[in-house]
Scaffold this motif. Structure first.
Motif, short mmCIF file in Angstrom:
data_model
loop_
_atom_site.label_atom_id
_atom_site.label_comp_id
_atom_site.label_asym_id
_atom_site.label_seq_id
_atom_site.Cartn_x
_atom_site.Cartn_y
_atom_site.Cartn_z
N ALA A 202 0.84 -1.20 0.00
CA ALA A 202 0.00 0.00 0.00
C ALA A 202 0.87 1.25 0.00
CB ALA A 202 -0.93 0.01 1.21
N THR A 232 -6.85 11.89 -5.06
CA THR A 232 -7.34 10.51 -4.99
C THR A 232 -8.12 10.30 -3.71
OG1 THR A 232 -5.35 9.79 -6.16
CG2 THR A 232 -6.63 8.09 -5.05
N ASP A 234 -10.75 7.45 -3.67
CA ASP A 234 -10.99 6.01 -3.67
C ASP A 234 -9.67 5.26 -3.77
OD1 ASP A 234 -13.99 5.53 -3.79
OD2 ASP A 234 -13.71 7.03 -5.36
N THR A 235 -9.57 4.19 -3.01
CA THR A 235 -8.37 3.36 -3.10
C THR A 235 -8.39 2.61 -4.42
OG1 THR A 235 -8.31 3.09 -0.71
CG2 THR A 235 -7.12 1.47 -2.00
N ALA A 250 -1.73 -0.79 -3.85
CA ALA A 250 -2.90 0.04 -3.60
C ALA A 250 -2.47 1.49 -3.43
CB ALA A 250 -3.64 -0.44 -2.35
N ASP A 251 -3.16 2.39 -4.12
CA ASP A 251 -2.96 3.83 -3.96
C ASP A 251 -4.07 4.35 -3.05
OD1 ASP A 251 -2.25 6.49 -4.26
OD2 ASP A 251 -3.28 6.72 -6.18
N THR A 252 -3.72 4.92 -1.91
CA THR A 252 -4.72 5.27 -0.90
C THR A 252 -4.89 6.78 -0.76
OG1 THR A 252 -3.07 5.27 0.89
CG2 THR A 252 -4.18 3.19 0.41
N THR A 270 -12.14 2.54 3.56
CA THR A 270 -11.19 2.82 2.49
C THR A 270 -9.78 2.48 2.96
OG1 THR A 270 -12.50 4.56 1.47
CG2 THR A 270 -10.15 4.67 1.13
N GLU A 273 -7.50 -1.18 3.05
CA GLU A 273 -6.41 -1.60 2.17
C GLU A 273 -5.05 -1.40 2.85
OE1 GLU A 273 -6.46 -3.22 -0.52
OE2 GLU A 273 -8.51 -3.02 -1.24
#
Length: 401
Positions: A202, A232, A234-235, A250-252, A270, A273
Motif C-alpha cells: 500500500a 485521490t 478512492d483506493t 494500492a494507492d490510498t 477505504t 487496504e
C-alpha cells in the motif's frame, strides 16, 4: 494577480500562532490552508494571524482582530472567511453574526473538497456521512434568522420544533448511510478475499506527495494525479509485476494534519487496504519544508488505524524539486536542516533507522530502478514464505527493466 471569475470566491484565511509555535511553522500551516482553499475553488486575498495562548472561546480570535477582519472583508467584498482550526458551534455562530459573511473552518473546507472529489458510490456515501455528522451539532446556527424577527407570536416554538425535526431527519440519514456503508464494506471485503494470497503493498503518505504518480509508473496505469490536495479519494488497486514477481499495489487517500475525526471514521473502510497490506511504502515529499512533520502526521494516523507496526519502505520523492530549490546555495550558507544537501539527508536518521529508504523523483524517473529493487526484495521475502513451492521464481537474477 489572478482575476476573479464569477465562480471563484474571494476568501480570507485566519490562523493562530500559539506560544509553543514559531511564526515559520504558522506560515507553513497557512500555506497549506491556502492550498486547500485553492483546491476548493477559492482565491485567497489576505491572511490574518494572531498570537494567542488558546483560541477565544466566543469568537476564536480576539474582538479587536475580528473587527479588523470584518473591516477588511467589507473593503474588498470578500465572500468567505476560513479558519485554520475546527470552530465550535458557538464560535461559528458568533463569527457569522458579527461578520455577516460565509464562515468556514478547516474541517468544513476539507469536507467540501472531499465532496467535490468523490466519484464512486463508496466515496460519496463516506463523505455524506461525515458531512451529516459535522452538521448535527451545528443545527442551531441554521435557525438564527428566527431570532432576528421580533414581535411574531409563536416563532420561537416552531423554530425549536423545526430544529428537533431536522435533528431526527439527520440522525435517520446517518443511520441509513452507516447501513449502506456496511453493505459496501462487505462487498469490498469479498473482493479482497477473492484476490487470493498475493502480497499486498500500500502506498501511504501525506496528501499531494506523488503517490498516484508512483502508482501510474509502477502499474503502467492511469490513476488520476494532479497538483491538488486529495486528488485521490478512492483506493485503487492494481496488479504489478517486477521482473517475474507479481503483487498487488494500492494507492490510498492522502493524510493531512488535523484530519477531521468524522472523516477518519467514515473512511476507515477505504483505509482497510492499508490495514490489510503486508508492506507500506511511505511516500514523502522531501521538497516540502515541513516534510518531517508530515511524516509524523502519517505515522500517527497509521497508529490510529492500527497499522503502525507494518514493514515500511520510505520513498523520499521529488528530489528534482528539492535540488531546484537548493541549487543556488553556497558553502557560506549557515548549515541548517533547511539547506541540507540530498547526500546529508541520505546520511541522516531517515536512512539509518533500520528501514529501507530510497530517494527518487517519480516525475523525472530518477532512481526508479533502485526503488523497484527495494520493493522486489521486500515482496520476495514475504512471497517466498507464502508460496514455498515457487522457489524457481527466485532463481532469476535481478535485472533492470
Amino acid at each position: 494577480m489572478i482575476e476573479t471569475t464569477p465562480e471563484t470566491e474571494k476568501a480570507v484565511i485566519v490562523g493562530l500562532i500559539y506560544k509553543d509555535q514559531d511564526e515559520k511553522q504558522a506560515t507553513e500551516y497557512l500555506d497549506e490552508l491556502e492550498f486547500l482553499a485553492d483546491t476548493a475553488g477559492a482565491e485567497v486575498v489576505k491572511r490574518f494571524t494572531q498570537k494567542l495562548d488558546m483560541p477565544n472561546v466566543a469568537t476564536f480570535v480576539g474582538p479587536g482582530k475580528l473587527e479588523e477582519i470584518g473591516n477588511y472583508i467589507k473593503v474588498v467584498e470578500a465572500d468567505t472567511i476560513i479558519f485554520d482550526d475546527e470552530l465550535s458551534p458557538t464560535q461559528l455562530r458568533n463569527v457569522e453574526r458579527k461578520l455577516s459573511c460565509k464562515v468556514l473552518d478547516r474541517t468544513n473546507l476539507i469536507l467540501d473538497i472531499f465532496a467535490r472529489r468523490a466519484k464512486t458510490a463508496h466515496a460519496k456515501t463516506q463523505v455524506e456521512l461525515a458531512q451529516y455528522q459535522y452538521l448535527l451539532p451545528r443545527l442551531t446556527r441554521m435557525w438564527t434568522h428566527l431570532e432576528r424577527q421580533r414581535g411574531g407570536i409563536g416563532l420561537r416554538g416552531p423554530g425549536e420544533t423545526q430544529i428537533e425535526t431536522d435533528r431526527r431527519i439527520i440522525l435517520d440519514k446517518i443511520s441509513r448511510l452507516k447501513e449502506q456503508l456496511k453493505k459496501i464494506d462487505k462487498q469490498k471485503a469479498t473482493q479482497r478475499k477473492n484476490r487470493g494470497k498475493l502480497v499486498r503493498v500500500a502506498l501511504v503518505g501525506y496528501t499531494n506527495v506523488g503517490k498516484s504518480t508512483i502508482m501510474n509508473m509502477m502499474a503502467k496505469s492511469d490513476v488520476f494525479a494532479e497538483n491538488k490536495l486529495f486528488a485521490t479519494l478512492d483506493t485503487t488497486v492494481r496488479k504489478v509485476v517486477i521482473v517475474n514477481l507479481p503483487f498487488l499495489m494500492a494507492d490510498t487517500v492522502g493524510f493531512i494534519r488535523k484530519l477531521p475525526h468524522d472523516l477518519v471514521e467514515s473512511f476507515k473502510s477505504t483505509l482497510d487496504e492499508v490495514r490489510e497490506a503486508d508492506i507500506l511504502v511511505h511516500v514523502v515529499d522531501i521538497s516540502h519544508p515541513g516534510f518531517e512533520e508530515q511524516i509524523d502526521t502519517v505515522n500517527s494516523t497509521l497508529d490510529e488505524i492500527e497499522s503502525g507496526e507494518k514493514p515500511v519502505i520510505y520513498a523520499f520523492n521529488k528530489i528534482d524539486a528539492y535540488e531546484h530549490i537548493h541549487k543556488d546555495e553556497d558553502d557560506l550558507t549557515p548549515k541548517t536542516k533547511e539547506n541540507f544537501t540530498l547526500e546529508e539527508w541520505k546520511n541522516s536518521w531517515m536512512a539509518k533507522n533500520n528501514t529501507p529508504a530510497i530517494f527518487i523523483s517519480a516525475k523525472k524517473k530518477q532512481n526508479i530502478e533502485e526503488f523497484k529493487k527495494i520493493i522486489y526484495d521486500e515482496v520476495k521475502q514475504i512471497h517466498s514464505q507464502r508460496f514455498p513451492f515457487n522457489d524457481y521464481l527466485y532463481d532469476i537474477t535481478w535485472e533492470e527493466e
